[in-house]
Every structure is written in structure tokens, then in C-alpha cells.
Design an enzyme around this catalytic site. Sequence first.
Site, short mmCIF file in Angstrom:
data_model
loop_
_atom_site.label_atom_id
_atom_site.label_comp_id
_atom_site.label_asym_id
_atom_site.label_seq_id
_atom_site.Cartn_x
_atom_site.Cartn_y
_atom_site.Cartn_z
N SER A 108 0.83 -1.21 0.00
CA SER A 108 0.00 0.00 0.00
C SER A 108 0.87 1.26 0.00
CB SER A 108 -0.96 -0.05 1.20
OG SER A 108 -2.01 0.87 1.04
N ASP A 222 -5.84 -3.85 -2.28
CA ASP A 222 -4.81 -3.47 -1.30
C ASP A 222 -4.09 -4.68 -0.68
OD1 ASP A 222 -3.61 -2.46 1.27
OD2 ASP A 222 -4.54 -0.60 0.58
#
Length: 326
Positions: A108, A222
Site C-alpha cells: 500500500s 490493497d
Amino acid sequence: MRFFSSRSDRASRGARWGAGLALALFLQACGTPPPLTPSTGGAVATSGAGSAATGSTAATPAPVPAPRPPLKIGLALGGGAARGFAHIGVIQVLEEAGIKPDFVVGTSAGSVVAALYASGKTGAQLQQVAETMEEAAITDWTLPIFSRGMLKGEALGRYVNNLVANRLIEDMRLPLGVVATDLQNGQGVLFQRGNTGTAVRASSAVPSVFQPVSIAGRDYVDGGLVSPVPVRFARQMGATYVVAVDISSPPEGNSANDSLQILLQTFAIMSKSINAWELKEAELVIKPALPGIKSADFGARRRSIEAGRVAMLQALPTLKAALATR
């Protein structure tokens, strides 16, 4: 009767006496143990039970230990949105200490910093990028009614590719790994080849906020869903010593008054659970103190960078001691 023997008699007796002496010496030699011989290891081996070695026995030399291979340092940068600026402070301290990781892998927000660092940017350059970054440059709103997220994420991909001069992942100056989650099977995936911006975009695609990213026919979201701090993926890349940077926000005390806050709180709770076991696999864990800095707090960039510096400076003696043993 003769009291004196002749010369021939004396010669005869001498011959008989010499023969007897030779026989006695021969018999004595037959009863003597064979000589001791050195073994291949340098120790002295006896001829068996009942024989005694004369003198002291030579000691076997201790084996010389093989030289230990140098550490392969993997820098694992965790997710945490705007708190990810703390990674820059960690990198700056490592750079000032003359320590360069062999691998860098990010999840991320950590994947954004990892990509820029792997491209060759210094700690000072990373800070300059952070301080001049405009939020508008990474946001591209869409209507969530007609899509799978509020943001497309394409702007983030372009932003990253521009900063890395469009280098592919495999062409980085430092081996780079980017972690995302396969939306179909829930498995963590390590990208080590391909378009850097697209991989970072996938790693940062918070569900319902960013649209999932399609790569080779599969959708990715993610990486923090499966690996908030990618310790095991650093190990997969070849690291023998993992420096893990955890910037996750503890769930305690977080607000949950709207949909976005509830979503971020869900991530915080999940990250705490996963980190409880994954961080145990790291040799060194860096945990910057980021009280009051929320995941969407882009105004606290300098505070976050400084927090990263402080945390890495505190842990630096431990890292240097580990390097000194190799």
C-alpha cells in the site's frame, strides 16, 4: 685335558653364541607391538587392545568454522496511507549510516515509497517529493454508483510512473517487490516484474475507495488485506535479515462516525491481528510513534518523517551489531 682352547674352538663357540643372540633378538621383536601410525585426522591410532602408546597422544585440531555469509537485508515497508511518510525518515537514517538494503518491498503506502526508493531516489529527494506532492495529483474521482470504488486509481499509477521515469519493476536499481491481494482467491501476490505504477496502484487499492486493478485478467486490491507489513515477502525475495517498518494505526480510540472511518477502522483491526504473528518473523521491527496522525492526515508529513527518523535512530545500534557479526 686341555686348559686352553684352540683358535678354531673359540671361533666355533663365538659363532654359536652369535647365532643364539640373533635368535633371541628375533623372538623379542616378534612380541613387540607394531609402530604407531598417524590417522588421517592427525590423531595417533593404537594397534588394538592390550597395546600402549608411548609418549603423549597428539590432539585432534578443532575444525575451522566456515565463514558466515553476509546478511541480506530486506526492508519491508508497511501500509498506513498518509502515515507512510514515516518510511522516508527510516530510509534517511539508514542512508546516513551507510546501510543499503539488498531488497525493498512495500504494501500500500509502503509500496509507493519502496518504488521511489528502488528507482534510485535518495532520502533527501524522497522528502522533497513528499513535501511537494499535491493530493489532487493522485485522486481521480468517479461515481461509485456505476463503479467499484470512489477513485479510479489511474492518477496514482501515472504519478508513480512519472517519478520513477517509467522504469519497470525488474529494471529498478534496487530489487523491488510490490504486494497486492488477489480479489478472487484472497492470496497475497508479490509483483517483481511489470509496470511499476500499475503494481503500486493495485497494492494501494483500498476496497470501496479505489477500484480493483485488473492485471493479466485478474483483479487485485490493497496488499494490506493479507500482509500489512510484508515480512514474509521480503524473505521470499531472499532476505536473511528483515527490517520491518510498521506504521499501522492502532484501532483503539479511532473514530468510526462515517463510512470511510468505519472502513479504515476495519483495516486497523485486521492489521493488528495479522501483524501480531507476521512481525514475529522480522529480525528488527521499527515502530514510529505517530500519535494523533490519522491515515488521511496528509498535513502531518514532516512530523511523520521525523517520527521515522527517531524510531530508526533508536534501533540503529541493534542493526549495526548484527552487521558487525558478518
